[in-house]
Design a protein around this motif. Structure first.
Motif, PDB file in Angstrom:
ATOM      1  N   HIS A  42       0.834  -1.199   0.000  1.00 48.18           N
ATOM      2  CA  HIS A  42       0.000   0.000   0.000  1.00 48.18           C
ATOM      3  C   HIS A  42       0.874   1.255   0.000  1.00 48.18           C
ATOM      4  CE1 HIS A  42      -2.592   3.152   1.680  1.00 48.18           C
ATOM      5  NE2 HIS A  42      -3.574   2.517   1.062  1.00 48.18           N
ATOM      6  N   ALA A  43       1.908   1.255   0.837  1.00 49.06           N
ATOM      7  CA  ALA A  43       2.806   2.412   0.896  1.00 49.06           C
ATOM      8  C   ALA A  43       3.532   2.606  -0.432  1.00 49.06           C
ATOM      9  CB  ALA A  43       3.813   2.224   2.031  1.00 49.06           C
ATOM     10  N   MET A  44       3.980   1.515  -1.041  1.00 52.93           N
ATOM     11  CA  MET A  44       4.689   1.596  -2.312  1.00 52.93           C
ATOM     12  C   MET A  44       3.778   2.145  -3.408  1.00 52.93           C
ATOM     13  SD  MET A  44       6.469  -1.513  -4.500  1.00 52.93           S
ATOM     14  CE  MET A  44       4.925  -2.396  -4.761  1.00 52.93           C
ATOM     15  N   CYS A  45       2.590   1.583  -3.523  1.00 51.59           N
ATOM     16  CA  CYS A  45       1.691   1.963  -4.605  1.00 51.59           C
ATOM     17  C   CYS A  45       1.139   3.374  -4.429  1.00 51.59           C
ATOM     18  CB  CYS A  45       0.543   0.968  -4.702  1.00 51.59           C
ATOM     19  SG  CYS A  45       1.042  -0.691  -5.222  1.00 51.59           S
ATOM     20  N   SER A  46       1.096   3.852  -3.188  1.00 50.29           N
ATOM     21  CA  SER A  46       0.601   5.204  -2.940  1.00 50.29           C
ATOM     22  C   SER A  46       1.719   6.233  -2.910  1.00 50.29           C
ATOM     23  CB  SER A  46      -0.176   5.245  -1.622  1.00 50.29           C
ATOM     24  OG  SER A  46       0.638   4.868  -0.529  1.00 50.29           O
ATOM     25  N   GLY A  47       2.948   5.818  -3.265  1.00 53.01           N
ATOM     26  CA  GLY A  47       4.071   6.737  -3.383  1.00 53.01           C
ATOM     27  C   GLY A  47       4.761   7.084  -2.082  1.00 53.01           C
ATOM     28  N   LYS A  48       4.504   6.310  -1.022  1.00 56.74           N
ATOM     29  CA  LYS A  48       5.073   6.614   0.282  1.00 56.74           C
ATOM     30  C   LYS A  48       6.270   5.743   0.638  1.00 56.74           C
ATOM     31  CE  LYS A  48       0.509   8.033   1.928  1.00 56.74           C
ATOM     32  NZ  LYS A  48      -0.613   7.717   2.851  1.00 56.74           N
ATOM     33  N   ALA A  49       6.657   4.845  -0.247  1.00 61.22           N
ATOM     34  CA  ALA A  49       7.796   3.962   0.030  1.00 61.22           C
ATOM     35  C   ALA A  49       8.653   3.837  -1.220  1.00 61.22           C
ATOM     36  CB  ALA A  49       7.317   2.584   0.509  1.00 61.22           C
ATOM     37  N   PRO A  50       9.383   4.897  -1.598  1.00 63.97           N
ATOM     38  CA  PRO A  50      10.164   4.872  -2.847  1.00 63.97           C
ATOM     39  C   PRO A  50      11.227   3.782  -2.870  1.00 63.97           C
ATOM     40  CG  PRO A  50      10.714   6.794  -1.497  1.00 63.97           C
ATOM     41  CD  PRO A  50       9.486   6.190  -0.891  1.00 63.97           C
ATOM     42  N   ALA A  51      11.733   3.372  -1.700  1.00 66.26           N
ATOM     43  CA  ALA A  51      12.754   2.323  -1.687  1.00 66.26           C
ATOM     44  C   ALA A  51      12.214   1.014  -2.251  1.00 66.26           C
ATOM     45  CB  ALA A  51      13.275   2.107  -0.266  1.00 66.26           C
ATOM     46  N   LEU A  52      10.925   0.755  -2.049  1.00 67.63           N
ATOM     47  CA  LEU A  52      10.329  -0.470  -2.576  1.00 67.63           C
ATOM     48  C   LEU A  52      10.140  -0.415  -4.088  1.00 67.63           C
ATOM     49  CD1 LEU A  52       7.650  -1.291   0.155  1.00 67.63           C
ATOM     50  CD2 LEU A  52       9.878  -2.382  -0.194  1.00 67.63           C
ATOM     51  N   GLU A  53      10.192   0.777  -4.664  1.00 69.67           N
ATOM     52  CA  GLU A  53      10.074   0.908  -6.114  1.00 69.67           C
ATOM     53  C   GLU A  53      11.390   0.592  -6.831  1.00 69.67           C
ATOM     54  OE1 GLU A  53       7.459   1.250  -7.745  1.00 69.67           O
ATOM     55  OE2 GLU A  53       6.021   2.609  -6.809  1.00 69.67           O
ATOM     56  N   GLU A  54      12.479   0.540  -6.085  1.00 69.56           N
ATOM     57  CA  GLU A  54      13.770   0.261  -6.707  1.00 69.56           C
ATOM     58  C   GLU A  54      13.785  -1.148  -7.313  1.00 69.56           C
ATOM     59  OE1 GLU A  54      16.244   2.346  -7.061  1.00 69.56           O
ATOM     60  OE2 GLU A  54      15.305   3.973  -5.921  1.00 69.56           O
ATOM     61  N   LYS A  55      14.441  -1.293  -8.464  1.00 70.67           N
ATOM     62  CA  LYS A  55      14.521  -2.599  -9.116  1.00 70.67           C
ATOM     63  C   LYS A  55      15.237  -3.626  -8.259  1.00 70.67           C
ATOM     64  CE  LYS A  55      14.386  -0.842 -13.861  1.00 70.67           C
ATOM     65  NZ  LYS A  55      15.096  -0.756 -15.164  1.00 70.67           N
ATOM     66  N   THR A  56      16.104  -3.144  -7.360  1.00 73.36           N
ATOM     67  CA  THR A  56      16.879  -4.048  -6.515  1.00 73.36           C
ATOM     68  C   THR A  56      16.108  -4.516  -5.280  1.00 73.36           C
ATOM     69  OG1 THR A  56      17.826  -2.105  -5.419  1.00 73.36           O
ATOM     70  CG2 THR A  56      19.092  -3.093  -7.232  1.00 73.36           C
ATOM     71  N   SER A  57      14.878  -4.037  -5.080  1.00 75.24           N
ATOM     72  CA  SER A  57      14.099  -4.449  -3.913  1.00 75.24           C
ATOM     73  C   SER A  57      13.366  -5.754  -4.196  1.00 75.24           C
ATOM     74  CB  SER A  57      13.084  -3.367  -3.525  1.00 75.24           C
ATOM     75  OG  SER A  57      12.220  -3.837  -2.506  1.00 75.24           O
ATOM     76  N   PHE A  58      13.802  -6.828  -3.567  1.00 72.59           N
ATOM     77  CA  PHE A  58      13.119  -8.113  -3.731  1.00 72.59           C
ATOM     78  C   PHE A  58      11.691  -8.031  -3.204  1.00 72.59           C
ATOM     79  CE2 PHE A  58      17.613  -9.533  -3.543  1.00 72.59           C
ATOM     80  CZ  PHE A  58      17.672 -10.197  -4.764  1.00 72.59           C
ATOM     81  N   VAL A  59      11.523  -7.360  -2.076  1.00 72.08           N
ATOM     82  CA  VAL A  59      10.185  -7.233  -1.498  1.00 72.08           C
ATOM     83  C   VAL A  59       9.279  -6.432  -2.426  1.00 72.08           C
ATOM     84  CG1 VAL A  59       8.831  -6.286   0.415  1.00 72.08           C
ATOM     85  CG2 VAL A  59      10.987  -7.459   0.881  1.00 72.08           C
ATOM     86  N   GLY A  60       9.785  -5.319  -2.931  1.00 68.90           N
ATOM     87  CA  GLY A  60       8.979  -4.491  -3.818  1.00 68.90           C
ATOM     88  C   GLY A  60       8.544  -5.215  -5.072  1.00 68.90           C
ATOM     89  N   ARG A  61       9.478  -5.953  -5.694  1.00 67.74           N
ATOM     90  CA  ARG A  61       9.128  -6.645  -6.927  1.00 67.74           C
ATOM     91  C   ARG A  61       8.168  -7.802  -6.644  1.00 67.74           C
ATOM     92  NH1 ARG A  61      10.955  -2.988  -7.036  1.00 67.74           N
ATOM     93  NH2 ARG A  61       8.714  -2.644  -7.352  1.00 67.74           N
TER      94      ARG A  61
END
Length: 215
Positions: A118-137
């Motif tokens: 939720h934080a990533m998709c709403s723009g509040k967690a830019p670290a999760l948007e990084e290509k190197t984030s296993f959790v984000g991907r």
């Protein structure tokens, strides 16, 4: 390999306690499992969260559940692309080799993975948007669920997204040809649950997730 260390003593003590009690009292059952192999009736896909203990919730014994755990109890879409897919491989083995009768997706309240999505998709967690984030991907799997809940009142979005994590997984399960075939043949049924950690309740999806009933 110098990085491998002995277990903490409290875990060693717990193991010896189990061996002297539960194992000793059920030695014949464990020998049967070893000699005859496993025949679980159900596969459970649940979150890695340490507070979610599906064998305790259902009072299950060894040999009853084939369990796969990952962040936010997610199933990716069918993608035979030659990459490594631990969740997909586990589903394939459960359905085609073990021939389980049920696949149960168990979500839960206060899920950190869902909150992170939720934080990533709403723009509040830019670290999760990084290509190197296993959790984000990994949480990209749940992006379609975010699109479904983003217009709800803010305090309702994360609880709704926890339910969407279950329903997205069930939808993705049906993209696997062997799952779809087993469901259509009546050999396999899919189930969606959300466990309320605080209240100890289970909510079951009905009508494709349009209703959730306490069981």
């Amino acid at each position: 390999m110098h990085n491998v260390r002995p277990l903490p003593q409290y875990l060693v003590s717990r193991f010896h306690g189990w061996k002297a009690t539960s194992f000793a009292d059920n030695r014949g059952w464990y020998r049967r499992l070893a000699d005859d192999g496993q025949r679980p009736r159900a596969m459970v896909i649940s979150c890695c969260d340490s507070r979610v203990h599906v064998t305790s919730i259902f009072g299950a014994d060894s040999g009853e559940f084939f369990i796969h755990r990952n962040i936010a109890n997610l199933v990716p879409p069918y993608a035979p692309d030659g990459l490594q897919h631990g969740t997909s491989a586990t589903i394939e083995y459960a359905v085609t080799a073990l021939k389980v009768a049920h696949v149960i997706v168990v979500g839960h309240t206060s899920c950190g993975g869902v909150a992170g999505c939720h934080a990533m998709c709403s723009g509040k967690a830019p670290a999760l948007e990084e290509k190197t984030s296993f959790v984000g991907r990994w949480m990209d799997i749940l992006r379609p669920g975010y699109e479904r809940v983003k217009d709800l009142p803010e305090d309702e979005q994360i609880p709704a997204l926890e339910r969407e994590a279950v329903m997205i997984s069930i939808e993705n399960l049906m993209t696997f040809p062997f799952v779809e075939a087993a469901v259509e043949d009546g050999a396999l049924s899919l189930h969606g649950l959300v466990h309320d950690i605080r209240e100890g309740t289970l909510w079951q999806a009905e009508d494709a997730g349009q209703r959730w009933i306490s069981i």
